[in-house]
Design a protein around this motif. Structure first.
Motif, PDB file in Angstrom:
ATOM      1  N   ARG A 140     -58.828 -38.203  33.833  1.00  0.00           N
ATOM      2  CA  ARG A 140     -57.786 -37.183  33.938  1.00  0.00           C
ATOM      3  C   ARG A 140     -57.108 -37.271  35.302  1.00  0.00           C
ATOM      4  O   ARG A 140     -57.749 -37.547  36.316  1.00  0.00           O
ATOM      5  CB  ARG A 140     -58.389 -35.794  33.765  1.00  0.00           C
ATOM      6  N   THR A 175     -59.094 -37.391  26.561  1.00  0.00           N
ATOM      7  CA  THR A 175     -57.794 -36.964  26.051  1.00  0.00           C
ATOM      8  C   THR A 175     -57.001 -38.191  25.606  1.00  0.00           C
ATOM      9  O   THR A 175     -57.336 -39.331  25.946  1.00  0.00           O
ATOM     10  CB  THR A 175     -57.003 -36.209  27.123  1.00  0.00           C
ATOM     11  N   ARG A 176     -55.918 -37.943  24.877  1.00  0.00           N
ATOM     12  CA  ARG A 176     -55.054 -39.051  24.450  1.00  0.00           C
ATOM     13  C   ARG A 176     -54.493 -39.800  25.672  1.00  0.00           C
ATOM     14  O   ARG A 176     -54.413 -41.027  25.686  1.00  0.00           O
ATOM     15  CB  ARG A 176     -53.915 -38.523  23.581  1.00  0.00           C
ATOM     16  N   GLU A 178     -55.860 -40.061  28.631  1.00  0.00           N
ATOM     17  CA  GLU A 178     -56.917 -40.848  29.263  1.00  0.00           C
ATOM     18  C   GLU A 178     -57.129 -42.171  28.538  1.00  0.00           C
ATOM     19  O   GLU A 178     -57.284 -43.225  29.177  1.00  0.00           O
ATOM     20  CB  GLU A 178     -58.224 -40.061  29.265  1.00  0.00           C
TER      21      GLU A 178
END
Length: 285
Positions: A140, A175-176, A178
């Protein structure tokens, strides 16, 4: 003479003095930026105690830890809650080892501790390669507005290493954004560890490698003592085999982070962490 007393404040088998040691082992009791459960600051001390539940000899490798010159330096003294100063002290501790032409094995503590360790190493190894075992991508840009977090540590590390020098194994959460960054910047191998690691070993040969292991790469069924457990991980046997595969690589130092034994009354998490330390040192020491 029969031994009448024992001490558990030194990792089993690490009896060499600083000057004669090739490896320096130290703990980093920091968990100031964790996103779920705190307590990994107690990991280093509990893993030391748990090391007395295992042998110095590895049946799998037919090698004994007492044959390797390792000095247990204790724990880095940190100002509780002060992230910036703590990272600086960790950096200084790592550099004291590197500048003495030794390698270190650091035990966390949360994963953010890897950042100053890598920052110290890239001064000696500009082409440093990171081999990262984890359940989480840790890529992130920030976490709840904070750029320094155990959820951002690999993104910060990527600011210090060259594109293509990050290899991530076992990732099963992120996450997308990442995942996209991981695929563009480095090499992402989600869910699995052993097969992709075997595949990339030839291209890692001869390069300076830093290994960082977040213990939650292992499934919580085997490793309940961690701060952010993520179901669907690898087995303890796979983890042990993975560190043995490091044999033959130019591993310049490594860390093992996010062990939190307080959430595992059976102590199998601390014992597994201790065994991973032993097997890794026997493979690369």
């Amino acid at each position: 003479m029969t031994t009448l007393f024992s001490k558990t404040d030194t990792f089993l088998g690490m009896y060499s003095q600083w000057d004669e040691a090739d490896w320096i082992y130290f703990g980093i009791p920091m968990d100031f930026t964790v996103s779920f459960q705190p307590g990994s600051r107690f990991g280093p001390s509990r893993v030391r105690e748990a090391s007395y539940a295992i042998e110095t000899y590895s049946l799998a490798q037919d090698r004994d830890l007492e044959a390797i010159k390792v000095h247990d330096a204790g724990e880095v003294e940190l100002p509780f809650g002060n992230v910036t100063e703590s990272l600086e002290r960790i950096h200084q501790a790592a550099w004291s080892v590197i500048s003495a032409d030794k390698r270190f094995f650091a035990l966390g503590g949360e994963h953010l501790v890897s950042l100053p360790l890598v920052q110290a190493l890239v001064k000696r190894y500009p082409d440093l390669v990171i081999v990262h075992f984890d359940a989480h991508a840790d890529l992130r840009q920030d976490y709840m507005g904070e750029t320094l977090s155990h959820a951002t540590v690999m993104r910060r590390i990527c600011e210090w290493i060259k594109p293509g020098n990050l290899y991530q194994f076992g990732i099963r959460s992120g996450t997308r954004d990442e995942v996209q960054f991981a695929r563009e910047f480095g090499h992402l191998y989600p869910h699995e560890v052993l097969d992709p690691l075997k595949h990339v070993l030839p291209e890692l040969q001869g390069r300076p490698v830093y290994v960082t292991i977040d213990i939650d790469v292992i499934d919580p069924a085997f490793m309940p003592g961690t701060g952010t457990p993520e179901p669907g991980g690898i087995s303890s046997r796979e983890a042990l085999e993975a560190v043995r595969l490091l044999k033959g690589l130019h591993v310049v130092s490594m860390d093992l982070v996010e062990t939190m034994p307080a959430y595992d009354l059976s102590q199998r998490s601390a014992v597994l962490a201790a065994k991973l330390v032993r097997e890794a040192l026997l493979a690369i020491g």
